[in-house]
Design a protein around this motif. Sequence first.
Motif, short mmCIF file in Angstrom:
data_model
loop_
_atom_site.label_atom_id
_atom_site.label_comp_id
_atom_site.label_asym_id
_atom_site.label_seq_id
_atom_site.Cartn_x
_atom_site.Cartn_y
_atom_site.Cartn_z
N ARG A 48 41.78 41.51 40.26
CA ARG A 48 41.68 40.69 41.34
C ARG A 48 42.96 41.24 42.38
O ARG A 48 42.84 41.60 43.45
N PRO A 49 44.34 41.44 41.92
CA PRO A 49 45.22 42.26 42.96
C PRO A 49 44.83 43.61 43.13
O PRO A 49 45.09 44.18 44.37
N MET A 50 44.37 44.39 42.16
CA MET A 50 43.70 45.59 42.28
C MET A 50 42.82 45.61 43.52
O MET A 50 42.90 46.47 44.37
N LEU A 51 41.80 44.71 43.53
CA LEU A 51 40.86 44.70 44.54
C LEU A 51 41.66 44.41 45.99
O LEU A 51 41.18 45.26 46.96
N THR A 52 42.83 43.54 46.19
CA THR A 52 43.41 43.36 47.45
C THR A 52 43.87 44.52 47.85
O THR A 52 43.74 45.08 49.03
N LEU A 53 44.71 45.24 46.77
CA LEU A 53 45.28 46.55 47.51
C LEU A 53 44.37 47.75 47.50
O LEU A 53 44.56 48.19 48.74
N ALA A 54 43.21 47.63 46.81
CA ALA A 54 42.20 48.70 47.29
C ALA A 54 41.89 48.47 48.77
O ALA A 54 41.66 49.54 49.46
N ALA A 192 33.07 34.47 41.45
CA ALA A 192 33.14 35.03 42.98
C ALA A 192 34.11 34.72 43.97
O ALA A 192 34.52 35.36 44.77
N ALA A 193 34.65 33.35 43.84
CA ALA A 193 35.41 32.73 44.87
C ALA A 193 36.97 33.30 44.87
O ALA A 193 37.34 33.66 45.79
N LEU A 194 37.41 33.57 43.45
CA LEU A 194 38.76 34.17 43.50
C LEU A 194 38.55 35.74 44.06
O LEU A 194 39.56 36.35 44.55
N LEU A 195 37.56 36.44 43.39
CA LEU A 195 37.31 37.98 43.90
C LEU A 195 37.20 38.01 45.27
O LEU A 195 37.35 39.00 46.25
N GLY A 196 36.56 37.10 46.16
CA GLY A 196 36.21 36.77 47.35
C GLY A 196 37.68 36.68 48.21
O GLY A 196 37.91 37.33 49.29
N LEU A 226 34.57 41.46 54.54
CA LEU A 226 35.33 41.55 53.25
C LEU A 226 35.10 40.59 52.09
O LEU A 226 35.10 40.65 50.82
N LEU A 227 35.02 39.19 52.74
CA LEU A 227 34.95 38.16 51.89
C LEU A 227 33.40 38.36 51.33
O LEU A 227 33.46 37.98 50.15
N THR A 228 32.28 38.52 51.99
CA THR A 228 31.30 38.81 51.62
C THR A 228 31.06 39.91 50.38
O THR A 228 30.58 39.63 49.39
N PHE A 229 31.85 40.94 50.73
CA PHE A 229 31.86 41.95 49.97
C PHE A 229 32.47 41.78 48.45
O PHE A 229 31.91 41.75 47.38
N GLY A 230 33.55 40.70 48.53
CA GLY A 230 34.20 40.34 47.27
C GLY A 230 33.45 39.45 46.48
O GLY A 230 33.46 39.28 45.22
N THR A 231 32.65 38.40 47.23
CA THR A 231 31.75 37.55 46.67
C THR A 231 30.62 38.22 46.10
O THR A 231 30.31 37.81 44.74
N ASP A 232 30.06 39.21 46.60
CA ASP A 232 28.94 39.87 45.94
C ASP A 232 29.40 40.58 44.74
O ASP A 232 28.72 40.71 43.56
N PHE A 233 30.37 41.23 44.84
CA PHE A 233 30.95 41.92 43.81
C PHE A 233 31.24 40.95 42.73
O PHE A 233 31.00 41.34 41.45
N GLY A 234 31.86 40.05 42.87
CA GLY A 234 32.25 38.99 41.91
C GLY A 234 30.99 38.41 41.32
O GLY A 234 30.95 38.06 39.84
N MET A 235 29.72 38.13 41.96
CA MET A 235 28.56 37.74 41.37
C MET A 235 27.83 38.90 40.42
O MET A 235 27.70 38.53 39.29
#
Lengths: 307, 307
Positions: A48-54, A192-196, A226-235
């Motif tokens: 999760r933090p890695m995704l933010t930094l990426a 997905a919510a947290l990854l979003g 990006l919210l959509t991206f993170g959510t899809d990634f989470g799913m």
Amino acid sequence: MTKLAAFQSEWLPKIEQQLKQDLAVASRDSDFSEMMAYAVLNGGKRLRPMLTLAVVVSFGQKITPSILKVATAVEWVHAYSLVHDDLPAMDNDLFRRGKPSVHAQYGEAEAILVGDALLTGAFHVVSSANSTDTENENIAAEELLLLSQMLSYQAGAFGMVIGQVGDMKNHRSEAKNDVNWLLNDVYAPKTAALLGFSAIAGSRLSHLNSVADNCEIAISTTNSALLTFGTDFGMAFQIQDDLDDFDQDNVEKITSLPHLIGIKAASEKRDEYLTHARQTLTDLATQNLTFDRTLLDDFLNFIGDDI
Amino acid sequence: MTKLAAFQSEWLPKIEQQLKQDLAVASRDSDFSEMMAYAVLNGGKRLRPMLTLAVVVSFGQKITPSILKVATAVEWVHAYSLVHDDLPAMDNDLFRRGKPSVHAQYGEAEAILVGDALLTGAFHVVSSANSTDTENENIAAEELLLLSQMLSYQAGAFGMVIGQVGDMKNHRSEAKNDVNWLLNDVYAPKTAALLGFSAIAGSRLSHLNSVADNCEIAISTTNSALLTFGTDFGMAFQIQDDLDDFDQDNVEKITSLPHLIGIKAASEKRDEYLTHARQTLTDLATQNLTFDRTLLDDFLNFIGDDI
């Protein structure tokens, strides 16, 4: 070496260091700080933090000490959720990553309290993110307050907590045997919510200095993407997790997506989310000349691998 | 009618209304919102938000909609703490204010999750406090962020959570039989920390427009004084609570202050805190000509009564 592997080898140690440093002073009782650290410092990949930094790096922005710190807050939330999920009244797991879970190690009351303290501490991390920084790299208070609001939304009764409520029904075989319910009311909020949040936080933190009025709509569109991206990634990540745990879930009589629609159809569903996430990156790259999609593509490519 | 009684009859319904309104939309799942509301809307006297608002009024300031909302956040924290404290692994209480406790009513997993959601929601209340307000009465983001930081500090592993860790030792008869330990490591964090937050929050919210540089030291001193006042009030309140529960604690073999030093000495200790709190009000009244101590004196006078 993929771009993600190089990124991990640079930033994972820094995330670990930030977590360790904040956890060492997380309580007035050093025994309790150690329990909190036990729950968090367990060799996780810090997805999760890695995704933010990426995301920040993908927009060509610098990761300042404040950005690093604020990016770790979500890991406190993730860690608390695992501690509470493992409790006897919830999933009743005695082990987590090959070590005794927190309640197995320290007792049930302590595990409830460690989880409570980590959740509370996450908001302290956000609100004190600027403390390590030189003043000109401070994140504006308005921005930190908004991140705090988004984190509470995605982690609470609109997000992760309500996903766990649904997941409990699955564990008790009270599942509705309904694909849409499982995807929208369990997977989306639980995982997905947290990854979003992680992804949109990265986007917001990349645009701290873009205050010109004529940028506002563009930035808002980018943040949403990006919210959509993170959510899809989470799913996709959650479905892959269920594919990996298929046999184990069979034993525990948990109804995950592969049980409901079969392994092949579940894999196709995972790929739909991945395709949609890739399309979002394509759109972003078209609209933002400074945006480099390579690192985030690697996140998608590694689904199912050990990221 | 005391000033406090008049104040209560005006503001208690408004606090209730604010809580009710926010809880009605606290979750995407209306069944779960109802569980959260069940935990909070239980006829409590709202001592903590009431203290914040009383401080604001004592400084002659107006209670704006934003101030009202931010003052209620601490009640979400207080409510979550009661839900988790009542759990079987903690105090194992089946009743709370004459109604089934949350886990008795809805199950243990749900109670853990309701508590988690309320705690997370408290930080959403702080970060979204301005939403109901006209713009010129908005609280500055810096201020809300600082209140969020203080709340997480006083509620988490430096405050309330660590007090509950100590209290668990008491419930398990692992108490240290040490007056200083009981006062400093249990009562102060468990009860006084949150009331200290309520009081300093009221002080901070009273000085939103006092930005002149030459006021800074004076305001900072005033804020500290209110933290001290709230903490002393909390200590006296907790000792009185233990005096009231003396017989019940005897049955449950809980070592509270009256058991450790006797009823007479515990009453004297309570009065020491009250005397100190009154002295703080005297000092404040001397230094601040706009400060009216009457309402806060009433809080102290009612210790032991039904406030």
